[in-house]
Design a protein around this motif. Structure first.
Motif, PDB file in Angstrom:
ATOM      1  N   GLN A 196     -16.958  66.659  58.718  1.00 33.87           N
ATOM      2  CA  GLN A 196     -16.852  66.867  57.273  1.00 33.87           C
ATOM      3  C   GLN A 196     -15.623  67.723  56.990  1.00 33.87           C
ATOM      4  O   GLN A 196     -15.548  68.887  57.394  1.00 33.87           O
ATOM      5  CB  GLN A 196     -18.118  67.567  56.760  1.00 33.87           C
ATOM      6  N   VAL A 210     -31.953  73.916  58.154  1.00 31.78           N
ATOM      7  CA  VAL A 210     -32.004  73.554  56.734  1.00 31.78           C
ATOM      8  C   VAL A 210     -33.456  73.334  56.341  1.00 31.78           C
ATOM      9  O   VAL A 210     -34.169  72.588  57.017  1.00 31.78           O
ATOM     10  CB  VAL A 210     -31.178  72.277  56.446  1.00 31.78           C
ATOM     11  N   PRO A 245     -22.419  75.241  54.935  1.00 32.33           N
ATOM     12  CA  PRO A 245     -22.516  74.072  54.049  1.00 32.33           C
ATOM     13  C   PRO A 245     -23.730  74.168  53.132  1.00 32.33           C
ATOM     14  O   PRO A 245     -24.679  74.908  53.408  1.00 32.33           O
ATOM     15  CB  PRO A 245     -22.649  72.903  55.021  1.00 32.33           C
ATOM     16  N   THR A 246     -23.676  73.412  52.043  1.00 27.52           N
ATOM     17  CA  THR A 246     -24.807  73.343  51.115  1.00 27.52           C
ATOM     18  C   THR A 246     -25.488  71.986  51.248  1.00 27.52           C
ATOM     19  O   THR A 246     -24.825  70.969  51.458  1.00 27.52           O
ATOM     20  CB  THR A 246     -24.348  73.543  49.662  1.00 27.52           C
ATOM     21  N   PHE A 247     -26.808  71.991  51.136  1.00 27.06           N
ATOM     22  CA  PHE A 247     -27.595  70.761  51.233  1.00 27.06           C
ATOM     23  C   PHE A 247     -28.482  70.621  50.003  1.00 27.06           C
ATOM     24  O   PHE A 247     -29.014  71.626  49.494  1.00 27.06           O
ATOM     25  CB  PHE A 247     -28.485  70.787  52.485  1.00 27.06           C
ATOM     26  N   SER A 249     -27.794  65.195  50.549  1.00 23.48           N
ATOM     27  CA  SER A 249     -26.353  65.343  50.402  1.00 23.48           C
ATOM     28  C   SER A 249     -25.934  66.678  51.011  1.00 23.48           C
ATOM     29  O   SER A 249     -26.658  67.665  50.942  1.00 23.48           O
ATOM     30  CB  SER A 249     -25.926  65.286  48.937  1.00 23.48           C
ATOM     31  N   SER A 250     -24.764  66.667  51.624  1.00 26.85           N
ATOM     32  CA  SER A 250     -24.213  67.876  52.222  1.00 26.85           C
ATOM     33  C   SER A 250     -22.783  68.058  51.735  1.00 26.85           C
ATOM     34  O   SER A 250     -22.035  67.077  51.614  1.00 26.85           O
ATOM     35  CB  SER A 250     -24.242  67.776  53.750  1.00 26.85           C
ATOM     36  N   ARG A 251     -22.415  69.299  51.466  1.00 26.77           N
ATOM     37  CA  ARG A 251     -21.058  69.592  50.985  1.00 26.77           C
ATOM     38  C   ARG A 251     -20.468  70.735  51.802  1.00 26.77           C
ATOM     39  O   ARG A 251     -21.134  71.751  52.045  1.00 26.77           O
ATOM     40  CB  ARG A 251     -21.065  69.968  49.504  1.00 26.77           C
ATOM     41  N   ASN A 252     -19.210  70.557  52.205  1.00 28.86           N
ATOM     42  CA  ASN A 252     -18.465  71.618  52.864  1.00 28.86           C
ATOM     43  C   ASN A 252     -17.696  72.398  51.802  1.00 28.86           C
ATOM     44  O   ASN A 252     -16.741  71.887  51.230  1.00 28.86           O
ATOM     45  CB  ASN A 252     -17.498  71.016  53.890  1.00 28.86           C
ATOM     46  N   TYR A 262     -20.646  68.038  62.609  1.00 23.75           N
ATOM     47  CA  TYR A 262     -22.099  67.955  62.764  1.00 23.75           C
ATOM     48  C   TYR A 262     -22.366  67.179  64.055  1.00 23.75           C
ATOM     49  O   TYR A 262     -22.371  65.954  64.074  1.00 23.75           O
ATOM     50  CB  TYR A 262     -22.734  67.241  61.573  1.00 23.75           C
ATOM     51  N   VAL A 300     -30.125  77.176  53.700  1.00 24.63           N
ATOM     52  CA  VAL A 300     -29.351  76.870  54.893  1.00 24.63           C
ATOM     53  C   VAL A 300     -29.062  78.173  55.630  1.00 24.63           C
ATOM     54  O   VAL A 300     -28.652  79.171  55.024  1.00 24.63           O
ATOM     55  CB  VAL A 300     -28.026  76.170  54.534  1.00 24.63           C
TER      56      VAL A 300
END
Length: 209
Positions: A113, A175, A47-49, A76-79, A88, A207
């Motif tokens: 997510q 992270v 994931p990206t944060f 913010s977190s994106r899958n 999570y 990450v």
């Protein structure tokens, strides 16, 4: 005659046992190979944060070797995966200064997510009279006087991947979000209350899983 028949039955049982044993081994191998192939084809991406902002409610390093601080950070977190979900199971966030933890850990509630989904969290991260190493406290006091503070917002967690109905074991999530915090007269954010300033950061985090 009875001895020969007994040996014959033992031989048949041994061969049957071997067939069942090797059948189970081959079945497990096929299942494992299928899982690995699916995993390789889907190629899960971590994931990206992004650290969106930080609101400074308190920051006081006036007492020798102790720090009291209170931040509210927005992450913010994106899958990025098309076919893989992320559980999570545990997320603890805290702030470090020169590799030393200067706040308590704050837990973010567990969540799931889905594919390509976003999540936003806004936890309070704080510490009251947190001990600071003397060599770090000296530079921390100087940074407070200068109004420029460089810290790292960290998340330490455990995640699981969901591929169809398959859910993997736990993986450790790390992270790191570098953050430049302006204090005192150098504050260039938006005042949201008495001595509270919200700073826009939009800082991409590193990450590792």
């Amino acid at each position: 005659m009875s001895m020969k028949e007994c040996d014959h039955h033992k031989g048949r049982k041994r061969k049957m046992f071997q067939r069942v044993f090797w059948g189970i081994i081959v079945f497990l191998f096929i299942i494992l190979l299928a899982i690995l192939l699916i995993w390789a084809i889907l190629r899960p991406t971590k994931p990206t944060f992004i650290l969106l902002d930080a609101t400074v409610y308190a920051f006081n390093a006036s007492q020798p070797n102790f720090l009291t601080s209170n931040f509210q950070i927005t992450l913010s977190s994106r899958n990025p995966n098309d076919h893989i979900g992320i559980y999570y199971d545990r997320l603890d966030t805290y702030i470090t200064y020169r590799s030393q933890q200067i706040t308590y850990r704050t837990s973010i509630p567990p969540s799931y997510q889905g594919h390509k989904e976003f999540d936003v969290w806004s936890p309070f991260v704080y510490g009251t009279n947190v001990p600071v190493a003397p060599f770090n406290f000296l530079t921390l006091s100087q940074d407070q006087s200068n109004g420029n503070l460089y810290v790292t917002v960290k998340i330490d967690g455990r995640v699981r991947w969901k591929v169809g109905t398959l859910i993997t074991g736990h993986y450790h999530l790390y992270v790191h979000c570098p953050a430049f915090i302006a204090l005192g007269n150098n504050r260039n954010g938006v005042y949201v209350g008495d001595n509270a300033v919200k700073l826009q950061l939009d800082q991409r985090c590193s990450v590792s899983v």
